[in-house]
Design a protein around this motif. Structure first.
Motif, mmCIF file in Angstrom:
data_model
loop_
_atom_site.group_PDB
_atom_site.id
_atom_site.type_symbol
_atom_site.label_atom_id
_atom_site.label_comp_id
_atom_site.label_asym_id
_atom_site.label_seq_id
_atom_site.Cartn_x
_atom_site.Cartn_y
_atom_site.Cartn_z
ATOM 1 N N PHE A 242 -48.535 -4.196 -22.100
ATOM 2 C CA PHE A 242 -49.603 -4.641 -21.204
ATOM 3 C C PHE A 242 -50.217 -3.485 -20.412
ATOM 4 O O PHE A 242 -51.358 -3.591 -19.969
ATOM 5 N N TRP A 243 -49.460 -2.424 -20.211
ATOM 6 C CA TRP A 243 -49.966 -1.327 -19.386
ATOM 7 C C TRP A 243 -51.245 -0.746 -19.978
ATOM 8 O O TRP A 243 -51.316 -0.436 -21.168
ATOM 9 N N GLY A 244 -52.224 -0.592 -19.125
ATOM 10 C CA GLY A 244 -53.480 -0.013 -19.560
ATOM 11 C C GLY A 244 -53.453 1.509 -19.524
ATOM 12 O O GLY A 244 -52.449 2.128 -19.177
ATOM 13 N N GLU A 245 -54.583 2.097 -19.851
ATOM 14 C CA GLU A 245 -54.675 3.565 -19.926
ATOM 15 C C GLU A 245 -54.586 4.170 -18.528
ATOM 16 O O GLU A 245 -55.170 3.665 -17.567
ATOM 17 N N GLU A 248 -51.890 11.146 -16.983
ATOM 18 C CA GLU A 248 -50.467 11.475 -16.946
ATOM 19 C C GLU A 248 -49.948 11.426 -15.513
ATOM 20 O O GLU A 248 -48.867 10.894 -15.246
ATOM 21 N N GLU A 249 -50.731 11.958 -14.566
ATOM 22 C CA GLU A 249 -50.276 11.977 -13.185
ATOM 23 C C GLU A 249 -50.032 10.566 -12.664
ATOM 24 O O GLU A 249 -48.996 10.287 -12.052
ATOM 25 N N ASP A 250 -50.969 9.660 -12.914
ATOM 26 C CA ASP A 250 -50.792 8.292 -12.438
ATOM 27 C C ASP A 250 -49.607 7.622 -13.126
ATOM 28 O O ASP A 250 -48.826 6.895 -12.495
ATOM 29 N N PHE A 251 -49.466 7.871 -14.420
ATOM 30 C CA PHE A 251 -48.405 7.223 -15.178
ATOM 31 C C PHE A 251 -47.026 7.630 -14.666
ATOM 32 O O PHE A 251 -46.122 6.790 -14.533
ATOM 33 N N VAL A 252 -46.851 8.912 -14.363
ATOM 34 C CA VAL A 252 -45.510 9.378 -14.004
ATOM 35 C C VAL A 252 -45.223 9.276 -12.516
ATOM 36 O O VAL A 252 -44.052 9.289 -12.111
ATOM 37 N N THR A 253 -46.257 9.180 -11.683
ATOM 38 C CA THR A 253 -46.000 9.185 -10.241
ATOM 39 C C THR A 253 -45.994 7.795 -9.603
ATOM 40 O O THR A 253 -45.417 7.605 -8.543
ATOM 41 N N LEU A 258 -47.301 -0.893 -9.905
ATOM 42 C CA LEU A 258 -48.722 -0.590 -9.690
ATOM 43 C C LEU A 258 -49.445 -0.207 -10.974
ATOM 44 O O LEU A 258 -50.634 0.085 -10.946
ATOM 45 N N LYS A 259 -48.754 -0.188 -12.091
ATOM 46 C CA LYS A 259 -49.407 0.170 -13.340
ATOM 47 C C LYS A 259 -50.380 -0.931 -13.762
ATOM 48 O O LYS A 259 -50.079 -2.124 -13.640
ATOM 49 N N PRO A 260 -51.566 -0.549 -14.256
ATOM 50 C CA PRO A 260 -52.537 -1.573 -14.691
ATOM 51 C C PRO A 260 -51.942 -2.427 -15.801
ATOM 52 O O PRO A 260 -51.434 -1.909 -16.794
ATOM 53 N N GLY A 261 -52.002 -3.727 -15.622
ATOM 54 C CA GLY A 261 -51.468 -4.653 -16.622
ATOM 55 C C GLY A 261 -50.061 -5.130 -16.334
ATOM 56 O O GLY A 261 -49.596 -6.094 -16.958
ATOM 57 N N LYS A 335 -47.202 -4.628 -29.206
ATOM 58 C CA LYS A 335 -48.193 -3.589 -29.504
ATOM 59 C C LYS A 335 -49.120 -3.405 -28.304
ATOM 60 O O LYS A 335 -49.569 -4.378 -27.704
ATOM 61 N N ASN A 336 -49.422 -2.141 -27.961
ATOM 62 C CA ASN A 336 -50.278 -1.888 -26.792
ATOM 63 C C ASN A 336 -51.732 -1.695 -27.196
ATOM 64 O O ASN A 336 -52.104 -1.876 -28.369
ATOM 65 N N TYR A 337 -52.572 -1.309 -26.239
ATOM 66 C CA TYR A 337 -54.005 -1.197 -26.480
ATOM 67 C C TYR A 337 -54.342 -0.107 -27.494
ATOM 68 O O TYR A 337 -55.422 -0.118 -28.101
#
Length: 530
Positions: A242-245, A248-253, A258-261, A335-337
């Motif tokens: 479900f996590w959207g795009e 890298e900084e947003d994904f790891v921090t 708070l992740k989209p999706g 499966k993701n986006y």
């Protein structure tokens, strides 16, 4: 050696190692110990004179039914015969309940009574002890007494145990990187004439069919077997699908909350629960014993757990006895986006071993770990004596599962082999074959599961500076995440959105924002120093 402290940021998952159980006796156990060549190591030489020294070593008490005395069994006698006698020492094991390991360790550390060799899988706990100056710096000790250990682990693995430029922990080498898997009853699919699901929507339709048509003809069919968050029987890589795009900084921090999706992922689980597609009382199953019983009694159609969970004898054997035609197969369905099946995998490091500052036997402790890194020692501790504890098939050892003194209460004795997590035969291909060999009659399934769960993987990001907020709030936030997940799955659909927002706000206020802000600060400093 690179002296950067590496702190891992992983999703909130608790992984319990499975126990091996079976049948057999302990004949020839003492003979196995005395005939092993493992006493020949770089530690060999004249044993020290005088009264023997007692080296205390932590060991997990997993509460396995019928387990041997954790201080007096085939493996502990081997250790004392082949290391203790050579070093005029007695190795005494200090049992710590697996389910309470951090709490118990905190008490022992506070009382200056922690074992000479202690360990935990929680890196934040190690960082906290290091910050408090409660554990021993190991650089000089490794230089003097840990040559074999250092060579075995290598610079990359050891770097995960560095804090403020000092080696304070010895991470075990992880030889198997697959983590979470997903499994479905192929015999149920065949009964319904349905294909293996490869998307979320296909899985949903399959679960509905399991509920409505009950292809296993059981009382109380459970389409998706689940246990309380933090136990085995989780949700696999559903959230990742479900996590959207993100950058890298947003994904790891940012925290997963708070992740989209991420909200949509929990809403999907809430929908499944309210449609009676998930174990009805999963949130009360805080040991996963009920989920184990449901699977082995043939009630469960789909579940997610360790990549090898249904292959383990404590699951596969009772299931075969209760439902001979049951056939769990590994699948990739979330499966993701991008069209990928993103899933987390292990990093190269395993359990964190450390020596408390209160220890009077640090030199002996390093010698013990150095001795353990000898290939002959590791082989015996994992496989024992041929014909007694294992048999060779096509050049690969296969464990003979036993009870009594020869019983291994953790997978390949990982609670006793503190320098390695996983099979260690000195060859990655042999290691995988040996993993598959642990499931008699299911070798092809095991190899398929390992392949699936080492494809499209990502690992936790490593920070070169400890996150002080994570050290302070990490355990609290981890407990909160587990509780939040369970509450959101079982709430009324009409209450979901407001409850999600409320709980996430509480999480961030309880330390989540402080951890995230510090992650950003450390990440940006790392990028600037590239």
């Amino acid at each position: 050696m690179n002296k950067k402290r590496m702190t891992v940021l992983l999703p909130v998952l608790t992984l319990l190692a499975g126990a091996l159980a079976g049948c057999g006796g302990n004949d020839s156990a003492n003979e196995a110990q005395s005939t092993s060549p493992a006493a020949s190591t770089s530690n060999a030489g004249a044993a020290p004179s005088g009264a023997p020294v007692t080296l205390t070593v932590e060991v997990f008490d997993r509460g396995i039914q019928g387990q041997p005395d954790l201080n007096n069994n085939t493996w502990t006698r081997y250790i004392n015969d082949n290391f203790g006698k050579q070093n005029n020492a007695i190795v005494k094991f200090v049992p710590v309940p697996r389910s309470q390991e951090i709490d118990k360790l905190n008490v022992l550390m506070a009382a200056n009574e922690a074992p000479d060799i202690s360990f935990t899988y929680d890196s934040a706990t190690v960082s906290r002890y290091a910050k408090m100056n409660g554990i021993m710096p190991l650089d000089d000790l490794l230089d003097k007494y840990g040559k074999d250990l250092t060579n075995y682990l290598g610079e990359k693995v050891l770097s995960y145990g560095v804090f403020d430029g000092k080696q304070v922990a010895i991470p075990a080498k992880r030889t198997s990187l697959a983590w979470i898997g997903m499994f479905i009853r192929k015999d149920w699919l065949d009964e319904l004439g349905m294909p293996i699901p490869t998307t979320r929507d296909e899985l949903y339709n399959t679960l509905v069919a399991f509920r409505d048509k009950n292809p296993g003809h059981v009382d109380g069919v459970i389409p998706w077997g689940l246990a309380a968050t933090g136990m085995n029987y989780g949700t696999g890589n559903l959230a990742e699908s479900f996590w959207g795009e993100q950058s890298e900084e947003d994904f790891v921090t940012t925290p997963n909350w708070l992740k989209p999706g991420n909200k949509d992922a929990l809403k999907f689980l809430n929908k499944l629960y309210n449609e009676k597609l998930i174990s009805p009382d999963f949130a009360l199953d805080k040991t996963a014993k009920q989920a184990d019983a449901d699977v082995t009694n043939g009630k469960v159609g789909f579940f997610s757990a360790n990549w090898d969970y249904p292959l383990r004898q404590n699951i596969s054997e009772p299931l075969k006895e209760n439902v001979p035609d049951a056939n769990f197969v590994p699948i990739d369905t979330f499966k993701n986006y991008e069209g990928k099946y993103k899933k987390i995998a292990y990093n190269e490091n395993g359990v964190n071993v450390f020596i408390p500052k209160s220890s009077k036997n640090a030199e002996l402790a390093i010698k013990y770990l150095n001795w353990m890194s000898n290939p002959d020692v590791l082989f015996f501790l994992q496989y024992g004596k041929e014909g007694v504890n294992h048999k060779m098939v096509d050049g690969i050892p296969q464990v003979i599962n036993q009870t009594g003194d020869n019983m291994q209460t953790s997978y390949l004795n990982l609670d006793y082999t503190l320098v390695v997590n996983g099979v260690e035969l000195g060859d990655p291909e042999k290691n995988i074959k040996a993993l598959a060999a642990t499931a008699p009659g299911l070798k092809a399934v095991a190899e398929q599961s390992y392949k699936i769960n080492t494809t499209d993987t990502y690992t936790g990001f490593f920070y070169d500076t400890p996150n002080e907020s994570n050290i302070k709030f990490g355990k609290t936030l981890g407990d909160m995440s587990n509780q939040m997940t369970d509450k959101l799955i079982v709430c009324k659909p009409s209450e979901f959105d407001s409850l999600y927002d409320k709980l996430v706000a509480e999480y961030m206020a309880a330390g989540g924002k402080a951890v995230m802000d510090e992650n950003v600060k450390i990440y940006e400093a790392m990028q600037a120093n590239k």
